[in-house]
Design a protein around this motif. Structure first.
Motif, short mmCIF file in Angstrom:
data_model
loop_
_atom_site.label_atom_id
_atom_site.label_comp_id
_atom_site.label_asym_id
_atom_site.label_seq_id
_atom_site.Cartn_x
_atom_site.Cartn_y
_atom_site.Cartn_z
N ALA A 193 -23.13 26.01 -30.48
CA ALA A 193 -22.82 27.40 -30.84
C ALA A 193 -21.87 28.04 -29.85
O ALA A 193 -20.99 28.82 -30.23
CB ALA A 193 -24.11 28.22 -30.94
N THR A 194 -22.03 27.73 -28.56
CA THR A 194 -21.10 28.26 -27.57
C THR A 194 -19.69 27.78 -27.87
O THR A 194 -18.73 28.56 -27.82
CB THR A 194 -21.52 27.82 -26.15
N ALA A 195 -19.54 26.50 -28.17
CA ALA A 195 -18.22 25.97 -28.50
C ALA A 195 -17.64 26.67 -29.73
O ALA A 195 -16.45 27.02 -29.76
CB ALA A 195 -18.32 24.46 -28.74
N GLU A 196 -18.47 26.87 -30.72
CA GLU A 196 -17.98 27.51 -31.96
C GLU A 196 -17.52 28.93 -31.71
O GLU A 196 -16.40 29.31 -32.08
CB GLU A 196 -19.09 27.50 -33.01
N VAL A 197 -18.35 29.75 -31.07
CA VAL A 197 -18.01 31.17 -30.94
C VAL A 197 -16.86 31.38 -29.96
O VAL A 197 -16.02 32.27 -30.18
CB VAL A 197 -19.24 32.02 -30.55
N LEU A 198 -16.79 30.60 -28.89
CA LEU A 198 -15.67 30.74 -27.95
C LEU A 198 -14.37 30.33 -28.61
O LEU A 198 -13.33 30.98 -28.44
CB LEU A 198 -15.93 29.93 -26.69
N ALA A 199 -14.39 29.23 -29.37
CA ALA A 199 -13.18 28.81 -30.07
C ALA A 199 -12.75 29.88 -31.07
O ALA A 199 -11.55 30.17 -31.21
CB ALA A 199 -13.42 27.48 -30.78
N GLN A 200 -13.70 30.48 -31.75
CA GLN A 200 -13.37 31.52 -32.74
C GLN A 200 -12.66 32.70 -32.09
O GLN A 200 -11.64 33.17 -32.60
CB GLN A 200 -14.63 31.98 -33.46
N ILE A 201 -13.18 33.19 -30.96
CA ILE A 201 -12.55 34.37 -30.38
C ILE A 201 -11.24 34.03 -29.68
O ILE A 201 -10.33 34.85 -29.63
CB ILE A 201 -13.51 35.11 -29.42
N ILE A 202 -11.10 32.80 -29.19
CA ILE A 202 -9.84 32.41 -28.56
C ILE A 202 -8.72 32.34 -29.59
O ILE A 202 -7.58 32.76 -29.32
CB ILE A 202 -10.01 31.08 -27.82
N ILE A 203 -9.01 31.83 -30.77
CA ILE A 203 -7.96 31.71 -31.78
C ILE A 203 -7.85 32.95 -32.65
O ILE A 203 -7.07 32.98 -33.60
CB ILE A 203 -8.18 30.46 -32.67
N GLY A 204 -8.61 34.00 -32.31
CA GLY A 204 -8.42 35.28 -32.97
C GLY A 204 -9.27 35.52 -34.19
O GLY A 204 -8.99 36.44 -34.98
N ARG A 205 -10.33 34.76 -34.37
CA ARG A 205 -11.25 34.98 -35.48
C ARG A 205 -12.45 35.79 -35.02
O ARG A 205 -12.66 36.00 -33.83
CB ARG A 205 -11.71 33.65 -36.07
N GLU A 206 -13.27 36.20 -35.97
CA GLU A 206 -14.49 36.93 -35.63
C GLU A 206 -15.60 35.93 -35.33
O GLU A 206 -15.80 34.96 -36.05
CB GLU A 206 -14.91 37.83 -36.79
N SER A 207 -16.34 36.19 -34.27
CA SER A 207 -17.42 35.30 -33.88
C SER A 207 -18.53 35.29 -34.91
O SER A 207 -18.86 36.32 -35.51
CB SER A 207 -17.98 35.72 -32.52
#
Length: 357
Positions: free
Chosen positions: A323-337
């Motif tokens: 989950a950490t990998a998912e949410v960090l990747a989402q906010i880095i690429i500009g998506r909503e967590s």
């Protein structure tokens, strides 16, 4: 996110400082999203806390802060696919070692008879049965590292981050093996990270189990846990842990502490008191990355910076990795967590320039 640059290692789309399970899980997720990723580590990849853990996916542990529940539940849901993707890249299967946990009620203080295991049900007098799985972190670490090495992700070991300076939508990194530029930097150095992260030492031991002791479930109280290994090279062993110590970065093990752990475990399973019947196989200590409020730091370091942090997972680094990998990747690429990260804002604590010290 891709940029037309020649030297991919010197100019990655994202640089991750820290090659533990959090850093490498994030690297794989960002790679899946199309990013060029470089991972730095002051030592060797997956050589510290990631392989010192017991591997419980303890999303239902009553000692977890309530704010952690949504992220924990998301991670549990992601785990089967997380392991499948690692296997697809590495060729190494990582099985679930257990599927149940017997959690003692806080008032429980009596001996535990292993013959009671099949009869225990949720709501019993002393234990509650939880649907929780566990993995062997050493199996997971080996497979995860092999998976990363089978991609274009660059791992630069023995490369400590000295400084990171934001400038003109870019971050200049000074490391012990040279400098590099990147638009995004993520700190995942665990206990060696920000000044608000506290190393919390945990001593553990592993014992061999006799064939007469068919232990296939985790047993956990507020003071002790016993985690069996049922598959793989450590099948037939059980982990007993763990101390919680504030002693800086010391990872020495001490006989007196390990004897205490074994004695506490023997209150639950009396056979564990017999060193001949259940010999010690291994002993070690790891450094959990704690925070003052026992919650991780996940998100942007400051409002105007492209530096991010994913640290402070304390006892739940193995659980929270997907989950950490998912949410960090989402906010880095500009998506909503997928998960509200407000409780985990890094800005709730002061940091020293966001750089590992």
């Amino acid at each position: 996110m891709r940029r037309a640059r020649q030297n991919l290692e010197a100019s990655p789309d994202v640089c991750i400082a820290g090659a533990g399970i959090i850093g490498l899980a994030l690297a794989l997720e960002l790679h899946r999203c199309g990013a060029r990723v470089t991972v730095l580590d002051r030592d060797t990849a997956l050589s510290h806390t990631s392989i010192a853990a017991a591997g419980m996916l303890a999303a239902q542990d009553p000692e977890n802060p309530s704010q952690l529940k949504p992220l924990s539940e998301r991670s549990v849901a992601l785990y089967p696919q997380f392991l499948s993707s690692i296997e697809a890249l590495s060729g190494c299967a990582v099985p679930f070692q257990t599927s149940r946990t017997f959690q003692a009620h806080p008032s429980y203080a009596n001996a535990f008879d292993s013959a009671m295991l099949p009869a225990l049900t949720p709501g019993s007098n002393h234990f509650q049965m939880l649907d929780e799985r566990s993995v062997d972190p050493r199996q997971l670490a080996a497979a995860l590292l092999a998976a990363v090495r089978n991609t274009t992700i660059t791992i630069r070991e023995h490369t400590a981050l000295r400084s990171a300076v934001d400038s003109n939508r870019n971050i200049r990194l000074d490391t012990t093996t040279g400098s590099l530029d990147t638009p995004y930097l993520v700190h995942t150095q665990g206990a060696w990270s920000l000044t608000s992260v506290i190393p919390r030492k945990g001593q553990m031991l592993s014992v061999g189990l006799p064939s007469s002791l068919k232990l296939r479930d985790v047993i956990r109280t507020t003071d002790i846990y016993i985690v069996p290994r049922t598959q793989g090279p450590r099948a037939g062993h059980a982990l007993i842990g763990a101390t919680v110590e504030d002693v800086g970065f010391d990872t020495t093990t001490h006989d007196v502490d390990l004897v205490y752990l074994r004695n506490q475990a023997a209150r639950l399973l009396p056979q564990l008191a017999d060193e001949k019947l259940c010999p010690t196989v291994d002993r070690w200590a790891g450094l959990r990355p704690g925070t003052p409020d026992a919650l991780p730091l996940l998100g942007r370091l400051t409002d105007d910076s492209n530096q991010f942090v994913a640290v402070g997972h304390y006892r739940n680094g193995i659980l929270l990795a997907p989950a950490t990998a998912e949410v960090l990747a989402q906010i880095i690429i500009g998506r909503e967590s997928e998960v509200d990260l407000t409780p985990f804002s890094p800005q709730r604590f002061p940091a020293k320039d966001g750089i590992a010290q």
